[in-house]
Design an enzyme around this catalytic site. Structure first.
Site, mmCIF file in Angstrom:
data_model
loop_
_atom_site.group_PDB
_atom_site.id
_atom_site.type_symbol
_atom_site.label_atom_id
_atom_site.label_comp_id
_atom_site.label_asym_id
_atom_site.label_seq_id
_atom_site.Cartn_x
_atom_site.Cartn_y
_atom_site.Cartn_z
ATOM 1 C CD GLU A 25 25.440 26.287 57.067
ATOM 2 O OE1 GLU A 25 25.565 27.525 56.979
ATOM 3 O OE2 GLU A 25 25.362 25.703 58.158
ATOM 4 C CE1 TYR A 36 29.335 30.176 58.117
ATOM 5 C CE2 TYR A 36 27.793 29.849 56.296
ATOM 6 C CZ TYR A 36 28.100 29.775 57.640
ATOM 7 O OH TYR A 36 27.182 29.258 58.518
ATOM 8 C CG ASP A 83 28.095 33.119 61.556
ATOM 9 O OD1 ASP A 83 28.812 33.259 62.577
ATOM 10 O OD2 ASP A 83 26.916 32.715 61.625
ATOM 11 C CB CYS A 120 27.561 36.491 72.423
ATOM 12 S SG CYS A 120 28.853 37.750 72.543
ATOM 13 C CB CYS A 130 27.546 34.056 78.561
ATOM 14 S SG CYS A 130 28.968 33.621 77.541
ATOM 15 C CB CYS A 140 33.630 37.041 78.653
ATOM 16 S SG CYS A 140 33.272 38.250 77.358
#
Length: 291
Positions: free
Chosen positions: A35, A118, A136, A191, A201, A207
């Site tokens: 991370e 985060y 994020d 996306c 998707c 959506c």
């Protein structure tokens, strides 16, 4: 619009990338290292360095025992090398105060040096399977489009962004953690900011952006990050000299890396202030702890 979280979780189980820090036997330490490395750095550049680090420093105490200079050298070309110092500092606290085990609690993670909102939530979710909103750039874009029908996310708002993702997460820990990973993967692979692959998707039908006719992003202009000629580039060039050197070097050798002396000296000073370089008593320059 409502997002079918079950469909998204199933999609991730089928098509999620096979990354080493997602392996079932990867430790929480491995997740934490990944991370930190993945912040503003693409997966393709992180993966080989992550594998080297985990082979060399498989537990926090192993990294903590290393000199900061060697840690900065091993960081290589990942960029933003202060992250290496923060990871070393966090490893030291984990080794000394947490029995060499990365904490699972968000608040305890936040108390570690250099660990922000985060990263703390990402470790809780991805290493320990906990319910924690992980936000994020990719997740913000997915929520902006799928939920709010906008072309992209506007300026970040920690409170609003957390609340948006929190509302999507299932109540139970395990599916919530899987959804957090799925949202991130959807933003990274499908996306995307430019040329989204909407036909692929899994939540295309619901959506809100599709239902709104795919409007263009109408918010404030986003700053374009350049690299050439910036202080970031010059700092990297200066560090490269020290990474490749056997020991301390003279300033004349550093002066060769950049033509503009004012910018070069400013960058050298900033590296000293950040603890990424040190100056010896006789005026030479070295990576921290290597003189």
């Amino acid at each position: 619009m409502a997002v079918d979280t079950d469909v998204l979780i199933e999609w991730f189980a089928d098509v999620g990338r096979d990354l080493p820090w997602r392996e079932p036997d990867c430790s929480a330490w491995g997740v934490l290292v990944s991370e930190i490395m993945l912040q503003q750095t693409p997966v393709s550049r992180v993966q080989p360095i992550w594998l080297e680090w985990m082979a060399r420093w498989p537990v926090p105490s192993a990294l903590a025992a290393e000199t900061t200079g060697e840690v900065v050298r091993a960081w290589g070309k990942l960029g933003y090398p202060r992250r290496a110092l923060r990871l070393h500092a966090a490893a030291t606290v984990i080794a000394q105060e947490h029995g060499d085990v990365v904490p699972s609690d968000v608040d305890t993670l936040l108390a570690l040096p250099g660990i922000g909102a985060y990263t703390a939530r990402a470790v809780a979710a991805f290493a320990y399977g906990k319910r924690a909103p992980v936000v994020d750039t990719n997740v913000r874009r997915v929520v902006a489009r799928a939920v709010h029908g906008a072309g992209d996310a506007g300026p970040a708002s920690n409170t609003r962004d957390m609340a948006d993702v929190e509302a999507l997460l299932p109540a139970e820990d395990a599916p919530a953690a899987k959804l957090s990973a799925a949202l991130m993967e959807l933003g990274a692979l499908i996306c995307t900011a430019r040329s989204p692959k909407c036909a692929d998707c899994p939540i295309y039908a619901e959506c809100a952006w599709q239902h709104n006719g795919r409007p263009e992003y109408a918010g404030p202009a986003k700053p374009v990050q350049k690299f050439a000629g910036t202080d970031r580039q010059v700092r990297g060039l200066l560090l490269d000299v020290l990474r490749g050197a056997e020991g301390p070097v003279e300033k004349a050798r550093l002066d060769l890396v950049w033509h503009e002396s004012g910018q070069r000296d400013r960058c050298l000073d900033s590296l000293l202030v950040d603890g990424l370089l040190e100056q010896t008593r006789d005026g030479l320059f070295a990576l921290p702890g290597e003189h």
